[in-house]
Write a protein that holds these residues in place. Structure first.
Motif, mmCIF file in Angstrom:
data_model
loop_
_atom_site.group_PDB
_atom_site.id
_atom_site.type_symbol
_atom_site.label_atom_id
_atom_site.label_comp_id
_atom_site.label_asym_id
_atom_site.label_seq_id
_atom_site.Cartn_x
_atom_site.Cartn_y
_atom_site.Cartn_z
ATOM 1 N N UNK A 1 0.840 -1.194 0.000
ATOM 2 C CA UNK A 1 0.000 0.000 0.000
ATOM 3 C C UNK A 1 0.874 1.243 0.000
ATOM 4 N N UNK A 2 0.332 2.409 -0.399
ATOM 5 C CA UNK A 2 1.145 3.643 -0.375
ATOM 6 C C UNK A 2 1.745 3.916 0.996
ATOM 7 N N UNK A 3 0.952 3.711 2.048
ATOM 8 C CA UNK A 3 1.452 3.975 3.397
ATOM 9 C C UNK A 3 2.603 3.039 3.757
ATOM 10 N N UNK A 4 2.485 1.762 3.379
ATOM 11 C CA UNK A 4 3.547 0.803 3.683
ATOM 12 C C UNK A 4 4.802 1.094 2.858
ATOM 13 N N UNK A 5 4.604 1.419 1.576
ATOM 14 C CA UNK A 5 5.744 1.784 0.730
ATOM 15 C C UNK A 5 6.455 3.005 1.298
ATOM 16 N N UNK A 6 5.671 3.988 1.725
ATOM 17 C CA UNK A 6 6.238 5.215 2.274
ATOM 18 C C UNK A 6 7.015 4.930 3.561
ATOM 19 N N UNK A 7 6.454 4.095 4.411
ATOM 20 C CA UNK A 7 7.128 3.754 5.666
ATOM 21 C C UNK A 7 8.446 3.039 5.400
ATOM 22 N N UNK A 8 8.429 2.118 4.441
ATOM 23 C CA UNK A 8 9.650 1.394 4.109
ATOM 24 C C UNK A 8 10.686 2.333 3.497
ATOM 25 N N UNK A 9 10.238 3.200 2.600
ATOM 26 C CA UNK A 9 11.153 4.162 1.985
ATOM 27 C C UNK A 9 11.759 5.093 3.020
#
Length: 230
Positions: free
Chosen positions: A8-16
């Motif tokens: 998800x965008x939120x998960x991608x953002x957190x990982x990034x």
């Protein structure tokens, strides 16, 4: 692997963001750029891309990403404040002033007060900068690392306004609070040299010299420029 999973965008953002904090900028870019391609209308994700590009010193790219995020969600105050810093780095102070004021109006914070105060001072609007710095000091209490720079800028603004006695009081209090701060010590040297108080200036020059071994190269060069004037 994360790219293949289609997080998800939120998960991608957190990982990034985690990868950025770890200094793995290439990996963070792979994650965030792939996520942006999947979710081009996600404003927080675009803001995170802006942060990555700013960290990579791609200032123009960072500005584009932050503006795109704010076009999608004008209430992203963190993005507005971050865009202001990018524009400052680009030398676009007037544009930065707009975004800094907007962010501070919507979500007052000590960091926002400091940013706007610095912009006002840089644009020569020192009378407007003084109350911003004073309010920022109230927000950065105790031994917050931002305090020495705010105090230094406040002293400079008061001096430019002709309020030399007020500036002296602030500087004296600042040196009591931060006796090991080289830039505040150099400010004391400058003021005493300008006043012709050579004996006191010599004492503060010695103190500044004693602090040099603990400083970075850039600050040591600045110190020598000031000290050589004496």
């Amino acid at each position: 692997q994360a790219q293949a999973l289609g997080l998800s965008p939120a998960a991608d953002m957190a990982l990034g963001y985690f990868l950025m904090r770890a200094g793995q900028l290439d990996a963070a870019q792979d994650i965030l750029f792939a996520a942006q391609a999947r979710h081009p209308m996600d404003a927080p994700l675009l803001s995170c891309v802006g942060q990555l590009l700013h960290q990579r010193r791609d200032l123009s790219g960072a500005a584009v990403a932050y503006r795109a995020a704010l076009d999608l969600d004008p209430m992203l105050n963190d993005a507005a404040q971050a865009l202001a810093w990018v524009l400052i780095d680009l030398g676009q102070y007037r544009d930065a002033l707009y975004w800094s004021e907007l962010a501070l109006e919507r979500a007052p914070s000590p960091a926002g007060l400091l940013q706007l105060g610095w912009l006002r001072q840089s644009l020569g609007q020192v009378a407007e900068a003084v109350p911003l710095y004073q309010s920022a000091l109230e927000g950065f209490a105790g031994h917050a690392p931002e305090r020495p720079r705010i105090l230094l800028h406040l002293v400079q603004c008061l001096d430019r306004l002709g309020r030399s006695e007020d500036a002296a009081v602030v500087l004296q209090q600042a040196l009591v609070e931060w006796p090991q701060d080289l830039e505040l010590t150099l400010e004391a040297v400058r003021r005493l040299q300008a006043q012709g108080d050579t004996q006191a200036a010599l004492t503060w020059r010695r103190r500044a010299l004693s602090l040099l071994p603990t400083q970075g190269a850039a600050l040591r060069r600045l110190a020598w420029q000031v000290l050589e004037l004496g």
